[in-house]
Design a protein around this motif. Structure first.
Motif, mmCIF file in Angstrom:
data_model
loop_
_atom_site.group_PDB
_atom_site.id
_atom_site.type_symbol
_atom_site.label_atom_id
_atom_site.label_comp_id
_atom_site.label_asym_id
_atom_site.label_seq_id
_atom_site.Cartn_x
_atom_site.Cartn_y
_atom_site.Cartn_z
ATOM 1 N N GLN A 137 -21.633 11.595 1.471
ATOM 2 C CA GLN A 137 -21.966 11.610 0.049
ATOM 3 C C GLN A 137 -23.091 10.647 -0.326
ATOM 4 N N GLY A 138 -23.434 9.716 0.542
ATOM 5 C CA GLY A 138 -24.527 8.777 0.262
ATOM 6 C C GLY A 138 -24.192 7.779 -0.834
ATOM 7 N N GLU A 139 -25.238 7.362 -1.558
ATOM 8 C CA GLU A 139 -25.098 6.332 -2.587
ATOM 9 C C GLU A 139 -24.181 6.740 -3.734
ATOM 10 N N THR A 140 -24.027 8.031 -3.996
ATOM 11 C CA THR A 140 -23.139 8.456 -5.084
ATOM 12 C C THR A 140 -21.696 8.061 -4.787
ATOM 13 N N PHE A 141 -21.346 8.027 -3.522
ATOM 14 C CA PHE A 141 -19.994 7.581 -3.146
ATOM 15 C C PHE A 141 -19.781 6.126 -3.552
ATOM 16 N N LEU A 142 -20.774 5.276 -3.300
ATOM 17 C CA LEU A 142 -20.662 3.852 -3.647
ATOM 18 C C LEU A 142 -20.619 3.634 -5.146
ATOM 19 N N ASP A 143 -21.325 4.481 -5.898
ATOM 20 C CA ASP A 143 -21.350 4.329 -7.359
ATOM 21 C C ASP A 143 -19.994 4.608 -8.001
ATOM 22 N N ARG A 144 -19.117 5.302 -7.296
ATOM 23 C CA ARG A 144 -17.813 5.655 -7.862
ATOM 24 C C ARG A 144 -16.692 4.705 -7.451
ATOM 25 N N PHE B 211 -8.452 -9.239 -10.118
ATOM 26 C CA PHE B 211 -9.912 -9.130 -10.173
ATOM 27 C C PHE B 211 -10.294 -7.654 -10.083
ATOM 28 N N ALA B 212 -11.223 -7.226 -10.906
ATOM 29 C CA ALA B 212 -11.745 -5.866 -10.851
ATOM 30 C C ALA B 212 -13.262 -5.936 -10.847
ATOM 31 N N TYR B 213 -13.895 -5.177 -9.974
ATOM 32 C CA TYR B 213 -15.349 -5.163 -9.896
ATOM 33 C C TYR B 213 -15.807 -3.810 -9.347
ATOM 34 N N ASP B 214 -17.054 -3.473 -9.667
ATOM 35 C CA ASP B 214 -17.601 -2.228 -9.138
ATOM 36 C C ASP B 214 -18.935 -2.481 -8.477
#
Length: 118
Positions: free
Chosen positions: A61-68, A115-118
């Protein structure tokens, strides 16, 4: 054992005991390496499986996977009295690996931290 304890037990001077340990026996003092906790072989295998799955999804999925991804960590923070580094020193040979020691000694005082982070 400390040099002082060996000297007292054997009746030899502290300087002689130190010379024997360091020069003749080729030993040196090393401290244990602190690790947060020990993992069982099953826990290590589970972590490895999860990492492979995440890597596979990233490759597909590339970078879109990391964005989610949103990571949430929940942990208990405990009050503890750590052992100072010099208290964990042991005599070991030149090529001896460092011993591992769990850092915290749990006490009854604790707080929940989230802790929550994205």
């Amino acid at each position: 054992m400390t040099v002082r304890e060996v000297a007292a037990t054997t009746g030899i001077s502290k300087s002689s005991v130190y010379h024997i340990i360091t020069e003749i026996l080729q030993k040196r003092k090393i401290a244990a390496r602190w690790v947060p906790h020990f993992l069982s072989p099953e826990q290590k295998a589970t972590r490895q499986d999860i990492c492979r799955e995440l890597l596979s999804r990233y490759e597909n999925q590339g970078e879109t996977f990391l964005d989610r991804i949103i990571a949430i960590d929940e942990t208990w923070i405990r009050d503890f009295e750590p052992e100072i580094k010099s208290q964990s020193n042991i005599w070991a040979g030149k090529n001896s690996p460092r011993a591992k020691k769990v850092r915290r000694q749990q006490t009854k005082v604790k707080q929940m931290m989230i802790f929550a982070y994205d």
